[in-house]
Enzyme design. Structure first.
Site, mmCIF file in Angstrom:
data_model
loop_
_atom_site.group_PDB
_atom_site.id
_atom_site.type_symbol
_atom_site.label_atom_id
_atom_site.label_comp_id
_atom_site.label_asym_id
_atom_site.label_seq_id
_atom_site.Cartn_x
_atom_site.Cartn_y
_atom_site.Cartn_z
ATOM 1 N N VAL A 45 0.868 -1.181 0.000
ATOM 2 C CA VAL A 45 0.000 0.000 0.000
ATOM 3 C C VAL A 45 0.903 1.228 0.000
ATOM 4 C CG1 VAL A 45 -2.124 -0.843 1.034
ATOM 5 C CG2 VAL A 45 -0.195 -0.278 2.496
ATOM 6 N N LYS A 76 -2.323 15.091 -7.658
ATOM 7 C CA LYS A 76 -2.871 15.398 -6.333
ATOM 8 C C LYS A 76 -2.559 16.841 -5.984
ATOM 9 C CE LYS A 76 -2.182 14.315 -1.469
ATOM 10 N NZ LYS A 76 -1.465 13.511 -0.475
ATOM 11 N N ILE A 344 6.393 7.983 2.101
ATOM 12 C CA ILE A 344 7.265 7.898 0.928
ATOM 13 C C ILE A 344 8.194 9.113 0.904
ATOM 14 C CG2 ILE A 344 7.288 7.944 -1.614
ATOM 15 C CD1 ILE A 344 4.762 6.123 -1.460
HETATM 16 P P1 FAD Z 1 7.905 -3.199 2.396
HETATM 17 O O1 FAD Z 1 7.023 -2.766 1.297
HETATM 18 O O2 FAD Z 1 7.336 -4.011 3.481
HETATM 19 O O3 FAD Z 1 9.151 -3.904 1.757
HETATM 20 C C1 FAD Z 1 9.982 -4.758 2.499
HETATM 21 C C2 FAD Z 1 10.925 -5.494 1.562
HETATM 22 O O4 FAD Z 1 11.832 -6.267 2.342
HETATM 23 C C3 FAD Z 1 10.244 -6.470 0.616
HETATM 24 O O5 FAD Z 1 10.861 -6.407 -0.653
HETATM 25 C C4 FAD Z 1 10.515 -7.822 1.239
HETATM 26 O O6 FAD Z 1 10.530 -8.847 0.297
HETATM 27 C C5 FAD Z 1 11.886 -7.571 1.835
HETATM 28 N N1 FAD Z 1 12.220 -8.492 2.915
HETATM 29 C C6 FAD Z 1 11.749 -8.509 4.173
HETATM 30 N N2 FAD Z 1 12.299 -9.524 4.869
HETATM 31 C C7 FAD Z 1 13.140 -10.155 4.034
HETATM 32 C C8 FAD Z 1 13.981 -11.291 4.141
HETATM 33 N N3 FAD Z 1 14.073 -12.027 5.257
HETATM 34 N N4 FAD Z 1 14.685 -11.664 3.052
HETATM 35 C C9 FAD Z 1 14.626 -10.957 1.891
HETATM 36 N N5 FAD Z 1 13.850 -9.887 1.722
HETATM 37 C C10 FAD Z 1 13.107 -9.491 2.791
HETATM 38 N N6 FAD Z 1 3.064 6.051 2.374
HETATM 39 C C11 FAD Z 1 2.811 7.159 1.672
HETATM 40 O O7 FAD Z 1 3.722 7.931 1.392
HETATM 41 N N7 FAD Z 1 1.536 7.441 1.257
HETATM 42 C C12 FAD Z 1 0.487 6.659 1.584
HETATM 43 O O8 FAD Z 1 -0.638 6.944 1.168
HETATM 44 C C13 FAD Z 1 0.721 5.520 2.383
HETATM 45 N N8 FAD Z 1 -0.290 4.726 2.797
HETATM 46 C C14 FAD Z 1 -0.016 3.685 3.627
HETATM 47 C C15 FAD Z 1 -1.064 2.954 4.181
HETATM 48 C C16 FAD Z 1 -0.804 1.915 5.081
HETATM 49 C C17 FAD Z 1 -1.932 1.180 5.702
HETATM 50 C C18 FAD Z 1 0.528 1.566 5.392
HETATM 51 C C19 FAD Z 1 0.840 0.426 6.319
HETATM 52 C C20 FAD Z 1 1.562 2.284 4.834
HETATM 53 C C21 FAD Z 1 1.307 3.357 3.985
HETATM 54 N N9 FAD Z 1 2.337 4.125 3.478
HETATM 55 C C22 FAD Z 1 2.065 5.234 2.749
HETATM 56 C C23 FAD Z 1 3.715 3.751 3.726
HETATM 57 C C24 FAD Z 1 4.307 3.063 2.508
HETATM 58 O O9 FAD Z 1 3.525 1.952 2.155
HETATM 59 C C25 FAD Z 1 5.710 2.600 2.817
HETATM 60 O O10 FAD Z 1 6.432 3.672 3.321
HETATM 61 C C26 FAD Z 1 6.399 2.118 1.587
HETATM 62 O O11 FAD Z 1 5.642 1.178 0.907
HETATM 63 C C27 FAD Z 1 7.741 1.549 1.933
HETATM 64 O O12 FAD Z 1 7.654 0.277 2.442
HETATM 65 P P2 FAD Z 1 9.021 -0.478 2.654
HETATM 66 O O13 FAD Z 1 9.705 -0.594 1.348
HETATM 67 O O14 FAD Z 1 9.749 0.146 3.771
HETATM 68 O O15 FAD Z 1 8.583 -1.919 3.189
#
Ligand code: FAD
Length: 501
Positions: A45, A76, A344
């Site tokens: 998300v 937006k 983000i």
């Molecule tokens: P994730 O997307 O969780 O990625 C984690 C990565 O790590 C994945 O590739 C996974 O495969 C990898 N990984 C984990 N463990 C292992 C392992 N053991 N071995 C290998 N790989 C591993 N942000 C905004 O700016 N605007 C919004 O409108 C917004 N809405 C949101 C709504 C909700 C409900 C939530 C929860 C979040 C929202 N966010 C929003 C935040 C946004 O989704 C995140 O900041 C963004 O997606 C970044 O996520 P991430 O890459 O940190 O983590």
């Protein structure tokens, strides 16, 4: 000499934004690798952004229309808050300026004087972004009808998964090496405690000098390995769950995000080209998961396209964002609900900080401390801004009553007091939200200033009325000639699937 090895653990939005920027800005003295596991997947998300994302894309040399089409994005201009003061009320937090400052006098003082003289309209009338958003209009570039008008800043709604895929292509083309697989072990240096290598299934070992933890909520390196610790902010921001569900593209193709308050939290609505993103954010103490899912589905404006997806979180931040040779970015660094679309952006600013304070073949504690100080400051100020949305409400439900009664951070109390007593808003240091952002939420939540700057007493009431009226007329004339958001997207950056549909 061997290149400095940077290993990005995780390939969600955080992982690929980080890898893309490192690949773009670091030369051949660095080698960037990324590990991700399709089996684990991403949080999936995160669709609404703020205007700074344009700078990130521009710095990478990304063509905006190609990016919009590839990510099913829309434009937006604002966020609409519905029911936050009391049920039925609504206000906009629009990007960009409001009105026009007169010399050193910020516009809101003139408006406050106008309110006192009963010659001012609602604050939002003086915002070009607000008027364009409500009329479903969009344009890029300088104003067309008057030099005095500002250019409209804008951000995007996009599919975060498609954005990560888009950046993956970019990063791989610039030399980032991707490893598919699950990290099953983390090797550490016996003496320094630094992370030395990630061990992937199949006994592959990825050694590195600097590790960027982008593994999401689990914080595989920063928390599970290095135990950086977490500061829990639930007492201020009590929502701890969300359920997301996409629904069909809506006829109302609004160039703004909507955040609608409900009895125990709020619901988002984000229009994309191929679908609408929706989700409910709530406090599990006040609403059960089943009730939340039912409430979410009952409040969609189009039919759902998938099963609702539950997510759990604890609002807060890491006690250390950079520990040893690991820097946490994205959800691994902490989380605040997406009320102002900040996550983000915080990835973007973390990447900028990393590039600024980048260690070479050794890192000093001073670099780490400075990074952590800046990240702390950013987190704390955004936290205050989010709390502001909750505390000044006139709703009746227990969730909202307890939000009203909660203690607030001193930094926020100071901001409110300064505004209430003197009509002053001060943006401190590098804090993200500007005076105009604070102004709209303060006024929108019904917190009014009891005074304005003495210079605003200079003109007569009639002169103030004329000045305010002129701004509204200029804004209205500009908006009237803008294309609709739908036409604008169709003309410049339609995604192929959306056209076919
Ligand atoms: P994730 O997307 O969780 O990625 C984690 C990565 O790590 C994945 O590739 C996974 O495969 C990898 N990984 C984990 N463990 C292992 C392992 N053991 N071995 C290998 N790989 C591993 N942000 C905004 O700016 N605007 C919004 O409108 C917004 N809405 C949101 C709504 C909700 C409900 C939530 C929860 C979040 C929202 N966010 C929003 C935040 C946004 O989704 C995140 O900041 C963004 O997606 C970044 O996520 P991430 O890459 O940190 O983590």
């Amino acid at each position: 000499m061997e290149p400095i090895r940077i290993v990005v653990a995780g390939g969600g939005t955080a992982g690929w934004m980080t890898a893309a920027a490192l690949a773009r800005f670091l030369g051949t003295d660095f080698r960037v690798q990324l590990v991700e596991s399709q089996e684990i997947g991403t949080v999936g998300v995160g669709e609404a952004t703020i205007p700074q994302i344009r700078l990130f894309n521009q710095s990478l040399g990304i063509d905006e229309d190609a990016f919009v089409a590839a990510t099913q994005a829309t434009f937006k201009l604002a966020i609409e808050f519905v029911g936050w003061g009391a049920p039925g009320e609504r206000y906009m937090h629009a990007f960009g300026d409001i009105g026009r400052d007169s010399g050193l006098l910020a516009f809101h003082h003139t408006w406050l004087r106008g309110v006192r003289e009963s010659v001012a309209g609602p604050l939002a009338d003086y915002s070009l972004n607000n008027l364009a958003a409500l009329a479903d209009r969009m344009q890029r570039g300088p104003a067309r009808t008057a030099k005095a008008l500002p250019e409209m800043p804008y951000a995007f709604h996009f599919d975060a998964g498609l954005y990560a895929a888009f950046l993956r292509q970019f990063a791989e083309a610039k030399g980032v090496v991707r490893h598919e697989g699950r990290i099953v072990d983390v090797r550490r240096d016996g003496e320094s405690g630094d992370v030395a290598a990630l061990v992937l299934d199949g006994e592959r070992v990825i050694a590195g000098d600097l590790f960027i933890d982008c593994t999401g909520f689990r914080g595989l390196l920063i928390e599970q390995t290095l135990r950086a610790g977490y500061e829990d902010w639930t007492k201020w921001l009590p929502c701890d769950r969300a359920i997301a569900v996409p629904s069909a593209r809506a006829a109302a193709f609004t160039p703004y995000t909507r955040a609608t308050a409900h009895g125990a939290g709020w619901q988002w609505r984000i229009p994309l080209q191929h679908r609408t993103g929706n989700g409910i954010v709530y406090s599990s103490e006040h609403l059960s998961d089943d009730e939340a899912a039912a409430r979410l589905l009952a409040n969609l404006d189009t039919k759902p396209l998938a099963d609702p997806r539950p997510l759990r979180f604890t609002t807060g931040k890491r006690r250390e964002f950079w520990k040893n040779n690991v820097i946490a970015v994205g959800l691994a660094s902490g989380f605040m609900e997406p009320l102002e679309s900040t996550s983000i952006h915080m990835i973007q600013s973390a990447v900028q900080r990393i590039l600024k304070l980048l260690p070479g073949r050794g890192v000093t504690q001073g670099q780490r401390d400075e990074y952590n100080r800046q990240a702390d400051y950013e987190y704390d100020r955004i936290r205050d801004f989010l709390i502001l949305h909750y505390i000044a409400n006139r709703r009746d439900e227990p969730f909202w009553r307890s939000a009203r009664a909660a203690d607030i951070p001193d930094t926020l109390a100071h901001k409110i007091e300064l505004w209430r007593g003197a009509g002053q808003i001060v943006r401190e240091g590098d804090e993200l939200f500007t005076e105009v952002g604070w102004l709209q939420v303060l006024v929108g939540q019904g917190i009014m200033a009891s005074a304005h700057h003495p210079v605003a007493d200079g003109p007569t009431a009639a002169q103030i009325a004329e000045y305010l009226d002129l701004i509204v007329k200029l804004n209205q004339r500009e908006v009237a000639q803008m294309p609709t958001h739908e036409d604008f997207v169709a003309r410049h950056c339609a995604a192929p699937q959306a056209v076919a549909a």
